[in-house]
Write an enzyme that holds these catalytic residues in place. Structure first.
Site, PDB file in Angstrom:
ATOM      1  N   SER A 133     -31.338 -37.713  13.361  1.00 61.76           N
ATOM      2  CA  SER A 133     -29.788 -37.641  12.393  1.00 61.76           C
ATOM      3  C   SER A 133     -29.198 -36.498  12.692  1.00 61.76           C
ATOM      4  O   SER A 133     -29.509 -35.874  14.123  1.00 61.76           O
ATOM      5  CB  SER A 133     -31.791 -36.493  11.801  1.00 61.76           C
ATOM      6  OG  SER A 133     -31.108 -36.549  10.600  1.00 61.76           O
ATOM      7  N   LYS A 159     -28.270 -42.159  11.684  1.00 55.39           N
ATOM      8  CA  LYS A 159     -28.063 -41.340  10.597  1.00 55.39           C
ATOM      9  C   LYS A 159     -27.001 -39.649  10.305  1.00 55.39           C
ATOM     10  O   LYS A 159     -27.361 -39.500  11.180  1.00 55.39           O
ATOM     11  CB  LYS A 159     -29.491 -40.800  10.756  1.00 55.39           C
ATOM     12  CG  LYS A 159     -30.385 -40.654   9.123  1.00 55.39           C
ATOM     13  CD  LYS A 159     -31.307 -40.098   8.586  1.00 55.39           C
ATOM     14  CE  LYS A 159     -31.707 -38.771   8.375  1.00 55.39           C
ATOM     15  NZ  LYS A 159     -33.333 -38.834   8.046  1.00 55.39           N
ATOM     16  N   LYS A 161     -26.351 -37.183   7.639  1.00 56.30           N
ATOM     17  CA  LYS A 161     -26.712 -36.306   6.499  1.00 56.30           C
ATOM     18  C   LYS A 161     -25.725 -36.273   5.461  1.00 56.30           C
ATOM     19  O   LYS A 161     -24.117 -36.639   5.921  1.00 56.30           O
ATOM     20  CB  LYS A 161     -26.485 -34.791   7.045  1.00 56.30           C
ATOM     21  CG  LYS A 161     -28.185 -34.418   7.347  1.00 56.30           C
ATOM     22  CD  LYS A 161     -29.436 -35.729   6.472  1.00 56.30           C
ATOM     23  CE  LYS A 161     -30.932 -34.989   6.874  1.00 56.30           C
ATOM     24  NZ  LYS A 161     -32.056 -35.639   6.061  1.00 56.30           N
ATOM     25  N   ASP A 187     -28.659 -40.415   4.666  1.00 59.98           N
ATOM     26  CA  ASP A 187     -29.185 -39.745   3.838  1.00 59.98           C
ATOM     27  C   ASP A 187     -28.786 -38.569   3.419  1.00 59.98           C
ATOM     28  O   ASP A 187     -27.815 -37.798   3.861  1.00 59.98           O
ATOM     29  CB  ASP A 187     -30.665 -38.794   5.444  1.00 59.98           C
ATOM     30  CG  ASP A 187     -31.716 -38.554   4.106  1.00 59.98           C
ATOM     31  OD1 ASP A 187     -32.734 -37.794   4.856  1.00 59.98           O
ATOM     32  OD2 ASP A 187     -31.917 -38.430   3.243  1.00 59.98           O
ATOM     33  N   ASN A 189     -30.556 -36.637   1.227  1.00 60.79           N
ATOM     34  CA  ASN A 189     -31.406 -35.518   0.515  1.00 60.79           C
ATOM     35  C   ASN A 189     -31.494 -35.619  -1.156  1.00 60.79           C
ATOM     36  O   ASN A 189     -31.129 -34.323  -1.063  1.00 60.79           O
ATOM     37  CB  ASN A 189     -31.146 -34.696   1.540  1.00 60.79           C
ATOM     38  CG  ASN A 189     -31.619 -35.100   3.187  1.00 60.79           C
ATOM     39  OD1 ASN A 189     -31.090 -35.131   3.754  1.00 60.79           O
ATOM     40  ND2 ASN A 189     -33.164 -34.888   2.959  1.00 60.79           N
ATOM     41  N   GLU A 212     -30.750 -43.435   2.141  1.00 58.82           N
ATOM     42  CA  GLU A 212     -32.077 -42.752   1.330  1.00 58.82           C
ATOM     43  C   GLU A 212     -32.215 -41.835   0.697  1.00 58.82           C
ATOM     44  O   GLU A 212     -31.186 -41.080   1.112  1.00 58.82           O
ATOM     45  CB  GLU A 212     -33.205 -41.914   3.091  1.00 58.82           C
ATOM     46  CG  GLU A 212     -33.844 -41.664   3.646  1.00 58.82           C
ATOM     47  CD  GLU A 212     -34.235 -40.428   4.741  1.00 58.82           C
ATOM     48  OE1 GLU A 212     -33.409 -41.004   5.487  1.00 58.82           O
ATOM     49  OE2 GLU A 212     -34.659 -40.109   4.789  1.00 58.82           O
ATOM     50  N   ASP A 237     -37.570 -41.489   0.552  1.00 63.70           N
ATOM     51  CA  ASP A 237     -38.662 -40.522   1.370  1.00 63.70           C
ATOM     52  C   ASP A 237     -39.423 -40.076   0.427  1.00 63.70           C
ATOM     53  O   ASP A 237     -40.293 -39.105   0.608  1.00 63.70           O
ATOM     54  CB  ASP A 237     -37.491 -39.907   2.415  1.00 63.70           C
ATOM     55  CG  ASP A 237     -37.667 -38.735   3.116  1.00 63.70           C
ATOM     56  OD1 ASP A 237     -36.914 -37.915   3.850  1.00 63.70           O
ATOM     57  OD2 ASP A 237     -38.858 -38.440   2.937  1.00 63.70           O
ATOM     58  N   LYS A 261     -43.506 -39.876   6.849  1.00 60.79           N
ATOM     59  CA  LYS A 261     -44.108 -39.258   7.113  1.00 60.79           C
ATOM     60  C   LYS A 261     -45.359 -38.442   6.830  1.00 60.79           C
ATOM     61  O   LYS A 261     -45.244 -38.556   5.914  1.00 60.79           O
ATOM     62  CB  LYS A 261     -43.185 -37.519   6.935  1.00 60.79           C
ATOM     63  CG  LYS A 261     -41.380 -37.799   7.169  1.00 60.79           C
ATOM     64  CD  LYS A 261     -40.803 -37.258   6.218  1.00 60.79           C
ATOM     65  CE  LYS A 261     -39.246 -37.022   6.750  1.00 60.79           C
ATOM     66  NZ  LYS A 261     -38.393 -36.303   5.569  1.00 60.79           N
ATOM     67  N   GLY A 289     -38.838 -37.670  10.361  1.00 59.91           N
ATOM     68  CA  GLY A 289     -38.896 -36.908  10.939  1.00 59.91           C
ATOM     69  C   GLY A 289     -38.863 -35.181  10.537  1.00 59.91           C
ATOM     70  O   GLY A 289     -38.159 -35.355   9.104  1.00 59.91           O
TER      71      GLY A 289
END
Ligand code: NPG
Length: 366
Positions: A133, A159, A161, A187, A189, A212, A237, A261, A289
């Site tokens: 990541s 991956k 961000k 990802d 977030n 993601e 996630d 996770k 992770g």
């Protein structure tokens, strides 16, 4: 076979590379370990919460307070992980706090029973494909260098961000520089809203494995609408915090892939239930992770070895995170990490390293 004491250990360890995400930068890892001490064994749990409540509403100081005042009183001299989780039914959410205690109890009782966590969970793989990541970089050339370095180390999945303003162009540059064969995903977030759907549809040209958590943790309807408007598969996630929330997300069509996770869902027992639900519905799962040290990484690898984990993980080698891990470092071998197969989680902290990074230890005698 009785538990005599439980220690809460606070520590701090620098990250090799500060990680920038859509909600901030992590330069070091605040650590909280739960250490179960018994007559015949010891067990370790690592709390995945970070210093600040940016990822979800939990943060490490808060988890420590909940564990001390609400969760440890539920643990007796013979309390198993299953009994502990049962006794937590009266305590809402606080998933990461619960997971840290559950993990230490699982490690303890599995060592007493001389069984590995991998065997207990039903692992079918002896090694896990390691992905990497990569945080947000304002300079695209620097990003390309970082990606190149990890590919050279043998990571087979990257991956990135992303956030508004740092998304389409960096992804385009990585895809252009490394070709269509690179397994690539992004990802967010929760950095976007459904109003960004048309903008996010631009990602469809890059043949990504998944997008993601583009929207807010609680916006399942938004994710379901977005899934109809873009072709890149959606993965959740932060939204998946329990078996019920996983079922809701799948039933609503909010995602077609799940990042699992154990620390985010209240522990390994719940994570296995979510894995089993996804497995029976043919929903691909992969192991995310949380910058864990070798303690948490060892346990995450046991989970990631279950048959439904068919996509590369975010579990990278120890040296991606720390100059000196708390355990024997996990190393990349042919793009994979070996799943610990000895008793319990299969690792324990190196006492010298742990003492050097420990800031506080509090003991609770049972
Ligand atoms: O390599 O352990 C790792 C980090 C993987 O990117 C990673 N984790 O959203 O999944 C995530 C992300 C993250 C979680 C980043 C929490 C920061 C905090």
């Amino acid at each position: 076979m009785t538990i005599r004491a439980i220690e809460l250990v606070r520590a701090s360890i620098d990250l090799v590379t500060p990680m920038r995400t859509s909600y901030g930068v992590n330069a070091q890892r605040d650590l909280l370990y739960v250490h179960v001490i018994g007559d015949d064994a010891e067990g370790w749990g690592e709390c995945v919460a970070l210093t600040h409540p940016g990822y979800t509403d939990e943060y490490v100081d808060g988890c420590e307070a909940v564990i001390r005042s609400q969760l440890l009183p539920l643990v007796g001299a013979t309390t198993t992980a299953e009994q502990f989780i049962e006794s937590c039914l009266g305590i809402e959410r606080n998933y990461m706090a619960k997971a840290a205690v559950e993990m230490a109890l699982l490690d303890y009782w599995l060592r007493v029973e001389k069984k590995s966590l991998a065997t207990f969970l039903g692992a079918t793989q002896s090694r896990v494909v390691a992905g990497v990541s990569i945080g947000i970089y304002s300079d695209i050339d620097e990003l390309l260098n970082v990606v190149s370095g990890f590919c050279a180390e043998g990571y087979s999945r990257v991956k990135l961000k992303i956030e508004p303003g740092n998304d389409i162009e960096p992804v385009r540059a990585v895809r252009k520089a490394f070709g269509d064969d690179l397994l690539l995903q992004v990802d967010a977030n929760s950095a976007y809203s459904i109003e960004d759907a048309q903008h996010l549809a631009q990602l469809d040209e890059f043949n990504l494995l998944l997008l993601e958590q583009p929207l807010a943790e609680d916006d399942l309807a938004g994710h379901a609408e977005l899934a109809q408007r873009i072709s890149t598969p959606l993965c959740l996630d932060e939204s998946i915090v329990s078996l019920a929330s996983a079922r809701n997300a799948l039933d609503m069509g909010a995602c077609s892939i799940v990042n699992l996770k154990a620390g985010r869902v209240g522990g390994f027992l719940e994570a296995k239930k979510i894995h089993d639900l996804c497995f029976e519905r043919n929903i691909p799962v992969w192991c995310g992770g949380m910058y864990e040290t070798g303690i948490g990484r060892a346990a995450a690898l046991a989970l990631a070895a279950l048959p439904g984990f068919t996509l590369p993980s975010d579990l990278s080698a120890s040296k991606k995170y720390f100059l000196e891990d708390v355990t024997t470092p996990f190393e990349l071998v042919d793009g994979c990490l070996d799943v610990p197969n000895t008793m319990g989680i299969g690792v324990a902290p190196n006492q010298g390293t742990l003492q050097r990074i420990t800031t506080r230890t509090e003991e609770f005698r049972l």
